[in-house]
Design a protein around this motif. Structure first.
Motif: not given
Length: 867
Positions: A255-261
């Motif tokens: 998964r990608i970090p939340l801030y890069r959603s």
């Protein structure tokens, strides 16, 4: 004198005669949140000075380039001389993200024939959004218009030049020979090679299973089942991102970090427009609650985590949530850039977390509690697609008795006889008077595990009676729990009947709340996510991979796919993922998506047609003399009444459109792209359903028309009906609680004493908690809004979406029909005979009213699943 040699219907070889064609290009430069990217703009200007420009090259649709065709596996049209956009440096670009027009002059002569496509090469360092190219005074032809609507990245990112086609429509066999190679090549580019990580500039549409919901690298608490590709967990396919596997589980995608959603991969042209992204980010600011839970617990008086009264709930709308800008602001700064939240936490004393008043309590703050409104929302609420006619008594279960024992309802005749106007049960069933809202079988296999979490709830069945005035009244609610000795022992059930006063009245209100909890969860994960968002995504991918933009069915369906892949990708990243908003706010919690997989086992594509669905649920019968081919058994069923009008309008438009291009069934059968499309929908997009016999064979015009009508209906009207009422109905949590935390108290317990002495407080301590409510309200407010660039049913982004006059005329008729439907809806809503259209809450049913303004309106049917 020029010589002309005809080689085929579409191939002409001509002599030489120099001339020029003037064109106008409309494009939008790269911007973010309506502000110019200054750095990129400066770099582009340097590129222009250095001679790195934007090049265009026309392609003939009538003259073959024999030299080019010799080096290719297919025929290619004659290429014009490369030319460049003019005045890029001197052209003043708007401060706000918007369109800029550029002139372009092509060297072209009569011997080149008629341009049908063009190549574009971007030698700048940043991408731009190419909207249209219009050519005026093409020799022997006139005007040629190209609808592009695509991001064009620097040429270095592409293995093959970008090619765009004019707005002419062709089935594959009628494609001009010089364009066939380009048509096939473009589809190959969109399919990709099925390997590798996909980057933002990629244009690849491909399939994958739902192996991106869990986050095993964060620990076992974030592990979730992989959906799709197995008998145990069947599911529609999603768009592939190509991200590497998780470190701790090679079968799961990292998964990608939340801030890069917002940067999660979807094909670039499927991403939100800059205007839509600006709206989305602005409204999504309220989602920062997930970071702020500890701080917000102290913001409410008396009991942390609890509403103490209904007046306490109303403060969310009338008073707002008082927030200081001290340590709270520092907390936010750790997670979100200050520029993005400065309007949220204002220094002028405004209350930023004041929510709009939901329509359900706008006219009357207590009418939601009535039995009539409770029942009405099954016909005119946000989940009017589950109620069915009762055709057997007692209601039976379809669960496997070896696994779950006896699950037949325990509701008895004696418990409901007093409410059915002197009829017997048999007479009431034969008279089509009994109905049921049944969530028992869906929930029971998961209930034991759900109730081991903070959730405490029941599996519910609700029996209702159709009164002479057309309204429904609840007769009994059955609340069931798994047997304490194990699933094979069946269910333990208690039946409650209507009561108004005393502790019995309070318990009846709780019983209705448990039904609403069941219905709220089913609505979100099945009616909304699975049956619209998830089920449609495979059709989008297959369309882009197999149907050329020149294809009539691509042109028909394309508007109904706008933004869907983007919102679905964001949903997988922040909403339906492990620990996401859905698990935080809706009662199945971490079992929600697994439960939706079990329901997908029974998903049948033809049953997604509204008439088929109504017949299947026993709410209608076939009747050839009816305008819609069916007759409703509940005449005052707002969703069905308005829905059938919209369905018929869509089907008429689709039928008239398809008849323009397909004169007989043989043309369907010989359309190679169409057959590849439908094969891929079945075998790849809905691969876990590929052996089902109910799939249309796509051999007749009727099958094409019906299938396309279903796709348009689900993408537009069905989604609107189950989405845009979320805040009007569910923004007031007591009306649509999304979870429950206590069971009905034992008569000997202190909770029972509280239920008798303070039923309001006991009710609020049972349903969704204070913090869950605030997060949930924030979420449904975002999901219920129309963005400022919304395109509604009967509209198109570009009025020149096709050159075919007949298609444009039919589309205009479709728009006029929708206007007539709007007038009919408003007339019925003002007619007091139709009580279910207004209800005790005095809230008209407008969820299938086609048009709307932007914002939170509770009406409007966008073309697509865009939020």
């Amino acid at each position: 004198m020029d010589t002309i040699t005809k080689k085929s219907k579409h191939e002409v070889i001509i002599g030489t005669n120099n001339s020029k064609i003037n064109g106008v290009v409309v494009l939008m430069k790269k911007n973010f949140l309506e502000l110019n990217d200054i750095r990129e703009s400066v770099v582009d200007r340097v590129d222009e000075i250095m001679g790195r420009k934007v090049a265009l090259q026309l392609i003939s649709s009538t003259v073959l380039d024999h030299q080019e065709s010799q080096h290719s596996e297919s025929y290619r049209g004659k290429l014009g001389k490369k030319t460049y956009l003019e005045d890029w440096i001197t052209k003043i670009t708007p401060l706000a993200a918007g369109d800029t027009t550029y002139n372009v002059t092509f060297e072209w002569n009569e011997e080149m024939g008629i341009p049908g496509a063009f190549k574009v090469q971007n030698f700048h360092h940043s991408e731009f959004y190419l909207k249209t190219l219009t050519l005026e005074h093409v020799p022997n032809h006139g005007r040629v218009h190209f609808v592009c609507n695509s991001w064009v990245y620097p040429a270095e990112y592409y293995k093959r030049d970008r090619v765009f086609f004019s707005n002419q429509t062709y089935v594959p066999s009628q494609t001009p020979t010089p364009l066939r190679g380009y048509r096939d090549e473009e589809l190959e580019n969109l399919r990709g090679n099925g390997t590798g990580k996909l980057e933002e500039w990629d244009r690849v549409y491909d399939y994958d299973i739902y192996n991106d919901l869990g986050d095993p690298d964060k620990g076992t608490v974030y592990v979730r089942p992989i959906l799709g590709g197995s008998v145990k967990y069947p599911y529609p396919r999603r768009g592939r991102t190509g991200r590497p596997p998780a470190s701790s589980d090679p079968k799961s995608e990292s998964r990608i970090p939340l801030y890069r959603s917002l940067s999660i991969y979807v094909p670039r042209d499927e991403r939100f427009s800059q205007m839509k992204m600006a709206d989305f980010v602005a409204y999504a600011l309220k989602s920062i609650f997930q970071f702020l839970a500890p701080e917000f617990e102290a913001l409410f008086d008396k009991t942390p985590k609890e509403f103490d009264s209904f007046e306490d709930v109303l403060q969310l709308y009338e008073g707002g949530v008082q927030v200081s800008n001290g340590s709270l602001l520092e907390k936010i700064r750790e997670n979100i850039p200050f520029e993005m939240i400065k309007e949220l936490l204002r220094p002028d004393g405004e209350k930023p977390f004041k929510f709009p008043v939901p329509q359900i309590i706008k006219e009357d703050k207590t009418a939601w509690r009535s039995d009539e409104e409770f029942a009405r929302e099954m016909l005119a609420g946000i989940n009017p697609v589950v109620i069915r006619r009762l055709q057997e008594f007692p209601p039976a279960s379809k669960l496997d008795t070896e696994l779950y024992g006896k699950q037949t309802s325990t509701i008895t005749e004696e418990q409901i006889l007093d409410g059915i106007d002197g009829l017997t049960i048999t007479e009431a069933i034969k008279s089509n008077k009994l109905f049921i809202l049944d969530h028992h079988d869906t929930l029971m296999p998961y209930l034991r595990r759900i109730n081991e979490t903070a959730t405490k709830t029941y599996a519910t069945r609700t029996i209702l009676y159709l009164k002479k005035d057309g309204t429904l009244k609840p007769l009994a609610i059955e609340l069931s729990l798994p047997h304490p000795n194990g699933d094979p022992y069946g269910a333990v059930s208690t039946v409650y009947t209507p009561a108004e006063d005393g502790v019995e009245g309070s318990i009846w209100q709780l019983a209705k709340a448990y039904v609403s909890v069941n219905d709220s969860g089913y609505h979100q994960i099945i009616s909304h996510w699975l049956n619209t968002h998830s089920a449609i995504e495979p059709f989008i991918i297959a369309t882009k991979r197999q149907l050329s933009i020149l294809h009539p069915i691509h042109k028909l369906l394309h508007p109904h796919f706008r933004d869907t892949m983007n919102i679905n990708a964001l949903g997988r990243q922040t909403l339906i993922n492990a620990g996401g908003f859905l698990e935080m706010t809706v009662f199945p919690g971490k079992f929600a998506m697994e439960m939706s997989s079990s329901v997908y086992r029974n998903w049948v594509f033809p049953d997604q047609a509204l008439p088929a669905d109504l017949i299947k649920r026993g709410l209608a019968i076939e009747e050839s003399t009816s305008p819609h081919g069916i007759r409703l058994l509940v005449e005052d069923y707002p969703y069905a009444v308005d829905g059938l009008e919209i369905w018929t309008a869509i089907k008429t438009w689709v039928q008239n459109y398809c008849n323009i291009y397909y004169k007989n069934d043989e043309m369907i059968q010989k359309d190679t792209e169409l057959q590849s499309w439908w094969k891929e929908v079945r075998e790849k997009g809905h691969a876990d359903k590929k052996h089902e016999p109910w799939w249309p064979k796509m051999q007749t015009k009727e099958e094409l028309i019906n299938s396309c009508t279903i796709i348009v209906w689900v993408s537009s009207a069905l989604h609107a009906a189950v989405n845009f009422g979320q805040y009007p109905y569910g923004g007031y949590i007591p009306n649509r609680p999304s979870t429950s935390r206590r069971l009905i108290p034992d008569p000997e317990s202190p909770d029972y004493v509280e239920l008798k002495s303070d039923p309001e407080k006991a009710f609020l301590k049972t349903i969704t908690s204070q913090m869950q409510s605030v997060v949930g309200i924030s979420l449904v407010e975002i999901l219920s809004r129309h963005s400022s660039d919304e395109v509604f049913l009967g509209q198109r982004e570009d009025i020149e979406w096709t050159k075919d006059e007949e298609a444009l005329k039919e589309f205009e008729m479709f728009g006029k029909k929708l206007e007539e439907i709007e007038k009919r809806i408003m007339k019925m809503n003002s007619d007091g005979r139709w009580r279910n259209r207004f209800g005790p809450v005095k809230m008209p049913y407008t969820l299938l009213y086609p048009s709307s303004e932007i914002g939170l309106t509770g009406r409007g049917i966008p073309n697509s699943i865009s939020i």
